[in-house]
Every structure is written in structure tokens, then in C-alpha cells.
Scaffold this motif. Sequence first.
Motif, PDB file in Angstrom:
ATOM      1  N   HIS A  55       0.824  -1.224   0.000  1.00  0.00           N
ATOM      2  CA  HIS A  55       0.000   0.000   0.000  1.00  0.00           C
ATOM      3  C   HIS A  55       0.854   1.269   0.000  1.00  0.00           C
ATOM      4  N   SER A  56       2.031   1.162  -0.604  1.00  0.00           N
ATOM      5  CA  SER A  56       2.983   2.291  -0.630  1.00  0.00           C
ATOM      6  C   SER A  56       3.278   2.819   0.771  1.00  0.00           C
ATOM      7  N   GLY A  57       3.262   1.904   1.741  1.00  0.00           N
ATOM      8  CA  GLY A  57       3.670   2.252   3.100  1.00  0.00           C
ATOM      9  C   GLY A  57       2.601   2.847   3.981  1.00  0.00           C
ATOM     10  N   GLU A  58       1.442   3.217   3.394  1.00  0.00           N
ATOM     11  CA  GLU A  58       0.353   3.830   4.196  1.00  0.00           C
ATOM     12  C   GLU A  58       0.878   4.969   5.074  1.00  0.00           C
ATOM     13  N   HIS A  59       1.577   5.934   4.389  1.00  0.00           N
ATOM     14  CA  HIS A  59       2.096   7.125   5.082  1.00  0.00           C
ATOM     15  C   HIS A  59       3.002   6.762   6.267  1.00  0.00           C
ATOM     16  N   GLY A  60       3.803   5.724   6.080  1.00  0.00           N
ATOM     17  CA  GLY A  60       4.788   5.366   7.091  1.00  0.00           C
ATOM     18  C   GLY A  60       4.397   4.245   8.020  1.00  0.00           C
ATOM     19  N   LEU A  61       3.158   3.737   7.911  1.00  0.00           N
ATOM     20  CA  LEU A  61       2.744   2.643   8.790  1.00  0.00           C
ATOM     21  C   LEU A  61       3.484   1.348   8.487  1.00  0.00           C
ATOM     22  N   PHE A  62       3.791   1.098   7.191  1.00  0.00           N
ATOM     23  CA  PHE A  62       4.434  -0.169   6.787  1.00  0.00           C
ATOM     24  C   PHE A  62       5.814   0.088   6.188  1.00  0.00           C
ATOM     25  N   GLY A  63       6.527   1.047   6.675  1.00  0.00           N
ATOM     26  CA  GLY A  63       7.819   1.404   6.106  1.00  0.00           C
ATOM     27  C   GLY A  63       7.808   2.856   5.682  1.00  0.00           C
ATOM     28  N   ASP A  64       8.950   3.506   5.802  1.00  0.00           N
ATOM     29  CA  ASP A  64       8.984   4.948   5.543  1.00  0.00           C
ATOM     30  C   ASP A  64       9.722   5.337   4.268  1.00  0.00           C
ATOM     31  N   GLU A  65      10.092   4.348   3.430  1.00  0.00           N
ATOM     32  CA  GLU A  65      10.833   4.681   2.206  1.00  0.00           C
ATOM     33  C   GLU A  65      10.039   5.591   1.271  1.00  0.00           C
ATOM     34  N   GLU A  66       8.735   5.350   1.187  1.00  0.00           N
ATOM     35  CA  GLU A  66       7.906   6.206   0.320  1.00  0.00           C
ATOM     36  C   GLU A  66       7.928   7.650   0.791  1.00  0.00           C
ATOM     37  N   VAL A  67       7.819   7.844   2.110  1.00  0.00           N
ATOM     38  CA  VAL A  67       7.763   9.193   2.673  1.00  0.00           C
ATOM     39  C   VAL A  67       9.115   9.895   2.573  1.00  0.00           C
ATOM     40  N   LYS A  68      10.174   9.171   2.898  1.00  0.00           N
ATOM     41  CA  LYS A  68      11.494   9.795   2.993  1.00  0.00           C
ATOM     42  C   LYS A  68      12.248   9.859   1.661  1.00  0.00           C
ATOM     43  N   GLU A  69      12.044   8.867   0.793  1.00  0.00           N
ATOM     44  CA  GLU A  69      12.873   8.766  -0.404  1.00  0.00           C
ATOM     45  C   GLU A  69      12.090   8.886  -1.710  1.00  0.00           C
ATOM     46  N   ILE A  70      11.002   8.131  -1.833  1.00  0.00           N
ATOM     47  CA  ILE A  70      10.349   7.998  -3.141  1.00  0.00           C
ATOM     48  C   ILE A  70       9.499   9.221  -3.498  1.00  0.00           C
ATOM     49  N   TYR A  71       8.598   9.622  -2.598  1.00  0.00           N
ATOM     50  CA  TYR A  71       7.749  10.774  -2.916  1.00  0.00           C
ATOM     51  C   TYR A  71       8.564  12.059  -3.114  1.00  0.00           C
ATOM     52  N   PRO A  72       9.572  12.348  -2.268  1.00  0.00           N
ATOM     53  CA  PRO A  72      10.367  13.563  -2.514  1.00  0.00           C
ATOM     54  C   PRO A  72      11.031  13.570  -3.891  1.00  0.00           C
ATOM     55  N   ALA A  73      11.456  12.385  -4.368  1.00  0.00           N
ATOM     56  CA  ALA A  73      12.065  12.306  -5.703  1.00  0.00           C
ATOM     57  C   ALA A  73      11.032  12.595  -6.780  1.00  0.00           C
ATOM     58  N   ILE A  74       9.823  12.059  -6.608  1.00  0.00           N
ATOM     59  CA  ILE A  74       8.746  12.298  -7.575  1.00  0.00           C
ATOM     60  C   ILE A  74       8.385  13.778  -7.597  1.00  0.00           C
TER      61      ILE A  74
END
Length: 337
Positions: A213-232
Motif C-alpha cells: 500500500h505504498s507504506g500507508e504514510h509510514g505505517l508499513f515502512g517509511d521509504e515512500e515518505v522519505k525517499e520515493i515521494y520527494p524524488a517524484i
Amino acid sequence: MDRSYIGIPMGDPAGIGPEIVVKALTKEKIHETVKAVVIGDKKTLEQAMKFCGVNLEINVIEDVKKGDYKKGILNLIDLKNVDIEKLEVGKVQGMAGKAAFEYIKMSVELAMDQKVDAIATTPINKEAFKAGGINYIGHTEVLEDLTNTKDPLTMFQVYDLRVFFLSRHVSLKKACEMTTKERVFDYILRCSEALERLGIKNGKLAVAGLNPHSGEHGLFGDEEVKEIYPAIKKAQEVGINVVGPVPADSVFYFALKGSYDAVLSLYHDQGHIATKMVDFERTIAITNNMPFLRTSVDHGTAFDIAGTGKASEVSMVEAIRLAALYAPNFTNKVLAD
């Protein structure tokens, strides 16, 4: 119609490469769209035709422009590098690995000299490479070195689903570590440029999520919040048509249906499973940030059925077809550069 010249290295002589090549070149749709130039060994191809019950006239050439590109003719640059009496079909052999490398090398030289518009590669065997003293682990590494290309960009295509890969042959742990803001941003730019080169203007790219679920805003991992979304977000700010991260359990389906022109997969199996589940045989690998376009079947040498004539040519046909489809756009872009 102006047909593209496509170079086809024959692959490992002990595998199914020679068989799928001769089968593919009997197909009307290949003859209509391609001037195929095989780089290989005449005696091995003659043997493959016997295995497959195929009847093509082999026309040995040295100059691509002097080939006879009529139906029923296989134009061959014959490297004469296989001792057919010693070749053991279906087995790892140093002679076969060395020969397979030499076919790739000659194909690259033809493409770099713009004598062919693209190459469509066939299966090689890593063990045979090693046995033959060839110190590469696969096609991508060979092409990287021979073309002096840093980190070649791999894209898979099956039907209208296109998938790029942030990482390839590394552990899952390593792939997660490689999912950094800097790397994701760099790959978004490169993927966008690759789509342009293939003729897809302002293509919409979706970045797959890494976690459920793309991490659910950090519930299942924070890579999306810290790395992936900022790059996008950074890529969007410089004008790139990119969205995400989109959960990996749905992004490939929506791309197949046309919502996105391509997906950036964050690790090897994430994208491989998605494409191969759509159609294993028609999943084609494309390497498109080199000085020329390369397409490839995405299967191995299949030693277990080599020599039986049973190997399916579907993937080879599709690799040649996509090489011909994209080559005009890609060639024009390269020449413009």
C-alpha cells in the motif's frame, strides 16, 4: 515500406537460440517489416533447421547492404567459430559460450557503425560464458562494456505495458537500500528520456511503491515518505510527467489498461512477475540508453529442449518486431544527438 536492418546474434550454439532464429525468419510479418541479418555459424544454423523442419536458403554475406532480403532467405554473417562435430547440443561448453560472445560483439560493431538499425538478441548461458573464458555475467554487462555505457537502462514490454527497473540483479535487501531519493530522481529523468527516444512524447510515468500500500504514510515502512515521494515531487517540479508512488499491487494493471505509459519498478522481481504474468513469451527486454536500440527475448537457453525443435519462436518474433517498431524513432534521435 522501408524495412529496418535488424542484427540478430545467434546466441549459444548449444541452446535454442539457433532454432528460434530460423523459425522466426519464416514468419511473413518479420519478412514484411525487417531486413534481418543473422550473426552466427552456418553449420549450426543448418543443424537447427533440420531440428525444426525449416527450409531457408542461407546467404552468407560480409556487407549488410549486399544481402538478399527476399522471403525464404537467411542472410548470415558467418563467423565459422563452431566445430559442429564437437558441439554437444543441450550442454554447457566453453566453445559455445565463447562463440555466443563473439556474435554479440560483431552485432554491437555493426550497430555502432550504423550498419544495422538495432539488434535483437537471443539466449546466452552464464556458465558457458565462464567456461569459455568470457568474464561477463550477462548481456547487459557485455553491452555496457562494449558500448561504454554506464548503467544501461532496462525496460520490459509486453503488449502496451512498459516497465523500467531501478535495480536488477541484487538482493532484495540491497534493492531496498538502493531506493534513495537521488537514485529514484535520476531514474525518473532517464525513464522519461527513454520514452521520448522511443517516440512516446510526454509519456506519463508511474513510480511503483516499495512497501505494501505504498507504506500507508509510514505505517508499513517509511521509504515512500522519505525517499520515493520527494524524488517524484522534485521531478514534477522540473516538468516531468510522473506520478506516485502507486501501490505495486495495482500500478501494473492500470498501466496495462493505458492509465500510464510506463512504470518504474523498484526491484527486479516486482516488475518481472508483473510482466511475465501478462504473457511470459511476449515479454521483451529493451535496452535503450545505449548508442543503439537492443531488444531481447526474456528466456534462457533451454538446454532441456535444445535440439528437439520444440522451442517456441514467439518471443524471438516479438523481439524482432519491437526492434523494427522502435528503431526508426530511436535511430533518428541518436543521429540528432
